[in-house]
Scaffold this active site. Structure first.
Site, PDB file in Angstrom:
ATOM      1  N   THR A 263      41.353  29.199  46.371  1.00 56.39           N
ATOM      2  CA  THR A 263      41.633  28.681  47.894  1.00 56.39           C
ATOM      3  C   THR A 263      40.896  29.843  48.877  1.00 56.39           C
ATOM      4  OG1 THR A 263      43.824  30.023  47.892  1.00 56.39           O
ATOM      5  CG2 THR A 263      43.822  27.391  47.614  1.00 56.39           C
TER       6      THR A 263
ATOM      7  N   ASP B 118      40.909  39.324  45.964  1.00 55.56           N
ATOM      8  CA  ASP B 118      41.034  40.584  45.083  1.00 55.56           C
ATOM      9  C   ASP B 118      40.954  41.894  45.803  1.00 55.56           C
ATOM     10  OD1 ASP B 118      40.897  38.427  43.109  1.00 55.56           O
ATOM     11  OD2 ASP B 118      38.951  38.766  42.355  1.00 55.56           O
TER      12      ASP B 118
ATOM     13  N   SER C  88      36.785  44.729  38.169  1.00 49.19           N
ATOM     14  CA  SER C  88      35.556  45.099  39.110  1.00 49.19           C
ATOM     15  C   SER C  88      35.813  45.542  40.372  1.00 49.19           C
ATOM     16  CB  SER C  88      34.273  43.983  39.093  1.00 49.19           C
ATOM     17  OG  SER C  88      35.199  42.897  39.695  1.00 49.19           O
TER      18      SER C  88
ATOM     19  N   SER D 283      31.924  56.516  33.001  1.00 44.08           N
ATOM     20  CA  SER D 283      33.168  56.132  32.716  1.00 44.08           C
ATOM     21  C   SER D 283      33.758  56.068  31.347  1.00 44.08           C
ATOM     22  CB  SER D 283      32.943  54.499  32.949  1.00 44.08           C
ATOM     23  OG  SER D 283      34.261  53.589  32.410  1.00 44.08           O
TER      24      SER D 283
END
Length: 389
Positions: A35, A176, A132, A67
């Protein structure tokens, strides 16, 4: 955690001034899926798991990244001004922090020195819990702190979305990055993606907890059908706009949509738009149910969300369907649905405390028998948004 990361930082980047420590959470969306790019509402919360980072300026003028999750890539060093950074496939995960640095320069900020950054995340990669976006937002917090940028966290979420859209080529919505930047412990965020107005809603799941089941079917947004779904909704919207003055699918109620749905000529696009409209209204009702302490209705709406994502939006697949449909059969399950973009990733369930162990065992057994490999389960707590530690 900090001690181990500081030791690794010194080994990789050498001794020097003490690096600063930062954190950005992962996120789970309780309801309101697909949405956010349709001008609708979402209801995510930040998790206590996420991405940790140590950072300090360096004298070599390079951006140097490492990382602990992707040690096989070694240290990646990028030279030149950040406004000239490009997405290089061989740089893999590193394109996310590079993209944020590039995006900051596009928004008028000057990055005038090199940085050494060490990352470590405890979000399962490719799980749909936004590893991410977590890397993006923690990088933005680092840039704000190290370079003294006066960028508030709402703007951080916009810059990180811009980075993912324009640098990494994923046509994602704002949810996000917003949830990770703006999270609040013990609360979910009721966000209207049309205008970024939001309220914090207490998550008072008395006697129950959030359980995430990771399908372990890896997925990446860029190579999924995510962009295709977005395009289908845009096509449907354009046809609806020919008969009704609207800016987004999120403006329509179910009744308003049903009255003009025939304007969408492609039946597949019609189903996609129906999901976007109905899911938005479900999300509004779900938050109202939570306010009224009607957790049973909240769970029912979660289940309906999964059915719509399965049948109308077609983004679930056998893995997520097995997890959700098996969850519905378990005692003590209030609601369960896929969360995230789909095509793999995770389900989110609300499960009564005394039934969690049996839930994990039973759903895990059914999943392994049917799919052929195991799912992983996480009982999570709701944490704060990104911050310097």
């Amino acid at each position: 955690m900090q001690t181990k990361m500081r030791e690794e930082f010194a080994k990789i980047f050498g001794e020097g001034r003490e690096p600063e420590f930062y954190f950005a959470p992962g996120r789970v969306n309780l309801i309101g899926e697909h949405t956010d790019y349709n001008g609708g509402h979402v209801f995510p919360c930040a998790l206590s798991i996420g991405t940790y980072a140590l950072a300090r300026k360096n004298d070599c003028g390079k951006m140097r990244f490492y990382s602990l999750n992707f040690t096989r890539f070694g240290m990646l060093a990028v030279e030149g001004p950040a406004n000239e950074f490009t997405n290089v496939p061989a740089d893999n995960w590193c394109n996310y922090p590079k993209g944020v640095m590039w995006a900051y320069t596009q928004k008028g900020h000057t990055i005038d020195s090199g940085l050494d950054i060490l990352y470590y995340g405890n979000i399962p990669n490719g799980s749909g819990l936004s590893s991410s976006a977590s890397i993006e937002v923690v990088t933005a917090v680092i840039l704000n702190d190290q370079f003294g940028f006066d960028v508030d966290m709402v703007e951080v979420s916009k810059i990180c979305q811009f980075s993912e859209n324009k640098f990494n080529g994923v046509n994602c919505g704002i949810m996000d990055q917003f949830a990770i930047a703006m999270g609040k412990a013990g609360h979910a965020i009721f966000l209207d993606t049309a205008d970024l107005s939001y309220t914090y809603a207490p998550l008072e799941l008395t006697g129950a907890k959030i359980v995430i089941a990771c399908s372990n079917k890896k997925r990446g947004l860029a190579d999924s059908k995510y962009n295709e779904r977005r395009s289908q909704c845009e096509t449907a919207l354009a046809q609806l706009q020919a008969v009704k003055p609207i800016n987004s699918l999120g403006e329509l109620t179910e009744e308003e949509f049903d009255a003009i749905a025939d304007a969408i000529t492609d039946p597949v696009n019609r189903k996609r738009a129906k999901h976007a409209v109905y899911e938005n209204q479900r999300t509004i009702r779900a938050v109202e149910a939570l306010k009224n302490n009607d957790i049973a209705l909240f769970g029912k709406l979660m289940n309906e969300s999964h059915v719509s994502l399965r049948d109308d939006y077609e983004v679930t697949g056998i893995e997520l369907d097995t997890l959700a449909e098996t969850a519905w059969e378990q005692p003590g399950v209030i609601g369960s649905r896929m969360t995230g973009a789909g095509f793999g990733g995770c389900t989110v369930s609300i499960v009564e405390d005394d039934k969690i162990d049996a839930f994990i065992e039973n759903v895990g057994n059914v999943y392994k028998d049917k799919i052929g490999y195991a799912a992983d389960f996480y009982v999570v707590t709701v944490g704060d948004g990104a911050h310097k530690m």
